[in-house]
Design an enzyme around this catalytic site. Structure first.
Site, PDB file in Angstrom:
ATOM      1  CE  LYS A   1     -12.072   9.227 -18.288  1.00 42.73           C
ATOM      2  NZ  LYS A   1     -12.354  10.495 -17.656  1.00 42.73           N
TER       3      LYS A   1
ATOM      4  NE  ARG B   1      -2.742   0.526   3.439  1.00 46.20           N
ATOM      5  CZ  ARG B   1      -1.925   0.725   4.476  1.00 46.20           C
ATOM      6  NH1 ARG B   1      -1.137   1.783   4.524  1.00 46.20           N
ATOM      7  NH2 ARG B   1      -1.900  -0.128   5.472  1.00 46.20           N
TER       8      ARG B   1
ATOM      9  CE1 TYR C   1     -15.568  13.195 -15.819  1.00 41.71           C
ATOM     10  CE2 TYR C   1     -15.330  13.050 -13.444  1.00 41.71           C
ATOM     11  CZ  TYR C   1     -15.587  12.452 -14.658  1.00 41.71           C
ATOM     12  OH  TYR C   1     -15.859  11.108 -14.696  1.00 41.71           O
TER      13      TYR C   1
ATOM     14  CG  ASP D   1      -8.864  17.258 -14.915  1.00 40.00           C
ATOM     15  OD1 ASP D   1      -8.222  16.683 -15.816  1.00 40.00           O
ATOM     16  OD2 ASP D   1      -9.893  16.780 -14.408  1.00 40.00           O
TER      17      ASP D   1
HETATM   18  C1  LIG Z   1     -12.799  11.016 -16.472  1.00 42.96           C
HETATM   19  C2  LIG Z   1     -12.360  12.327 -15.955  1.00 42.96           C
HETATM   20  C3  LIG Z   1     -12.117  12.529 -14.586  1.00 42.96           C
HETATM   21  C4  LIG Z   1     -12.358  11.443 -13.563  1.00 42.96           C
HETATM   22  O1  LIG Z   1     -11.494  10.390 -13.697  1.00 42.96           O
HETATM   23  P1  LIG Z   1     -11.861   8.864 -13.266  1.00 42.96           P
HETATM   24  O2  LIG Z   1     -10.637   8.126 -13.646  1.00 42.96           O
HETATM   25  O3  LIG Z   1     -13.097   8.489 -14.020  1.00 42.96           O
HETATM   26  O4  LIG Z   1     -12.106   8.890 -11.793  1.00 42.96           O
HETATM   27  C5  LIG Z   1     -11.675  13.765 -14.176  1.00 42.96           C
HETATM   28  N1  LIG Z   1     -11.490  14.774 -15.060  1.00 42.96           N
HETATM   29  C6  LIG Z   1     -11.715  14.627 -16.369  1.00 42.96           C
HETATM   30  C7  LIG Z   1     -11.487  15.781 -17.291  1.00 42.96           C
HETATM   31  C8  LIG Z   1     -12.163  13.403 -16.867  1.00 42.96           C
HETATM   32  O5  LIG Z   1     -12.410  13.264 -18.182  1.00 42.96           O
END
Ligand SMILES: *Cc1c(COP(=O)(O)O)cnc(C)c1O
Length: 373
Positions: free
Chosen positions: A196, A47, A99, A171
């Site tokens: 992604k 962990r 988001y 982000d």
């Molecule tokens: C998908 C996404 C998230 C969240 O990520 P997860 O891996 O689904 O928890 C945050 N910000 C953006 C821009 C996203 O496309």
């Protein structure tokens, strides 16, 4: 070193025990101590850290040219760790089109946390300045944004945040480190949903936090990761690192295809409007030109008519899959307003596309066929 080389080499080494060129997956949860009680190889319990996570984190830090990185079990686990690191009474400035999951983290998970949040249009710098309070500790940006692909001026936001003694976060999931370098604009922390583009194969859920320099919030996130335990498995880390090797090539191909598709859609009689930062018609095109080296594989467009006409297009496409998420090899189409529910401000005739790795001409034919009236 250039990003293609970093993507292949950072965090990798030939396995000293076997000579394996691709690293093994270390499933062990525990590691041997020396007779004197020390852990000279740096690992004690999975962990806290393990070889596959350490390799991924090294690579993530190098990709963003940051000082250090933390891998989490999802993008939202990163957001949760950041918000958890704030003090009661702290104030957050976040995008009004952030988001939706971040709104849930702040509004639901931390409902008792005595945090205040102002959601503002981050493309309106006066609105951002006006939202600041003495207690503002965090300025969150997300660029390009979802689903209108709005572009936030990262250098301006970093400046505003620093003057307010707040930490700036970007982000950068839609842009990836291949197309956008938030640290060059003075941003303090970068967040990615590695689910992604970074993993890029639609088969691992993960998140990354990268720090440009030392700061208290990054260290608190490290605590959340190691003790809160929202950690990715060794296999997830291994898969994500494998995905990263091809990241620069995938993202450039997806970006070039998206630009061509945006241009075709913009000229199409059945399309009212296209949202893509690479188009000169995009309201923030000038900022995108300045802070991005390509405009990404995400775009959205509004079908002439309303909800029904948009849904009909999504029903007719054959190559695009009707699904959420983005950044994988398969092209996806999504009617965002239905996903976002009744509070959504997204136009009812809007469809969002994640361009995959198929042949661009095939994707264009598919869309043209579906748009035929
Ligand atoms: C998908 C996404 C998230 C969240 O990520 P997860 O891996 O689904 O928890 C945050 N910000 C953006 C821009 C996203 O496309």
């Amino acid at each position: 070193m250039n990003i293609e080389t970093i993507a292949v080499h950072a965090g990798r080494c030939v396995d000293p025990a076997t000579g394996a060129v691709t690293a093994p997956i270390h499933l062990s949860t525990t590691f041997e101590r020396d007779a004197d009680g020390e852990y000279p190889r740096g690992f004690s319990y999975a962990r806290e850290t393990n070889p596959n996570r350490r390799a991924l984190e090294e690579c993530l830090a190098a990709l963003e040219s940051g000082k250090h990185a933390l891998a989490f079990s999802s993008g939202l686990a990163v957001a949760t760790a950041i918000i958890q690191g704030l003090e009661p009474g702290d104030h957050i400035v976040a995008p009004d089109d952030v988001y939706y999951g971040l709104r849930q983290v702040i509004g639901v998970v931390f409902a008792k946390g005595q945090l205040a949040t102002s959601y503002v249009d981050m493309t309106d710098l006066d609105a951002v300045r006006a939202a600041l309070r003495p207690a503002t500790r965090l300025v969150w940006t997300e660029t390009p944004s979802n689903p209108l692909l709005k572009i936030t001026d990262l250098a301006a936001i970093a400046d505003i945040a620093h003057q307010a003694n707040a930490i700036s976060v970007c982000d950068g999931t839609f842009a990836t480190p291949v197309l956008q370098r938030p640290f060059d604009s003075g941003i303090d922390l970068v967040v990615h949903s590695t689910t992604k583009y970074i993993n890029g194969n639609s088969d691992v859920t993960g998140g990354a936090l990268i720090g440009r320099h030392d700061n208290y919030l990054f260290e608190r996130c490290r605590g959340s990761q190691q003790y809160g335990g929202a950690v990715p498995s060794p296999f997830d880390c291994w898969l994500t690192l494998r995905g990263i090797a091809t990241l620069p090539y995938r993202v450039r191909a997806q970006s070039e295809a998206a630009a061509k598709i945006a241009a075709v859609l913009e000229r199409h009689a059945s399309v009212e409007r296209v949202h893509y930062p690479g188009l000169t018609s995009h309201p923030n095109h000038a900022i995108a030109m300045r802070q991005m080296s390509g405009f990404g594989g995400m775009l959205s467009f509004q079908v002439r008519g309303g909800r029904e006409e948009a849904m009909a297009v999504a029903a007719k496409v054959r190559l695009f899959t009707r699904a959420t998420s983005l950044g994988g090899p398969h092209s996806l189409i999504e009617h965002r307003a239905s996903v976002e529910g009744h509070t959504s401000k997204t136009p009812q005739n809007l469809l969002r596309l994640s361009i995959g790795l198929e042949n661009t001409a095939d994707l264009i034919s598919d869309l043209e066929e579906a748009l035929r009236r």
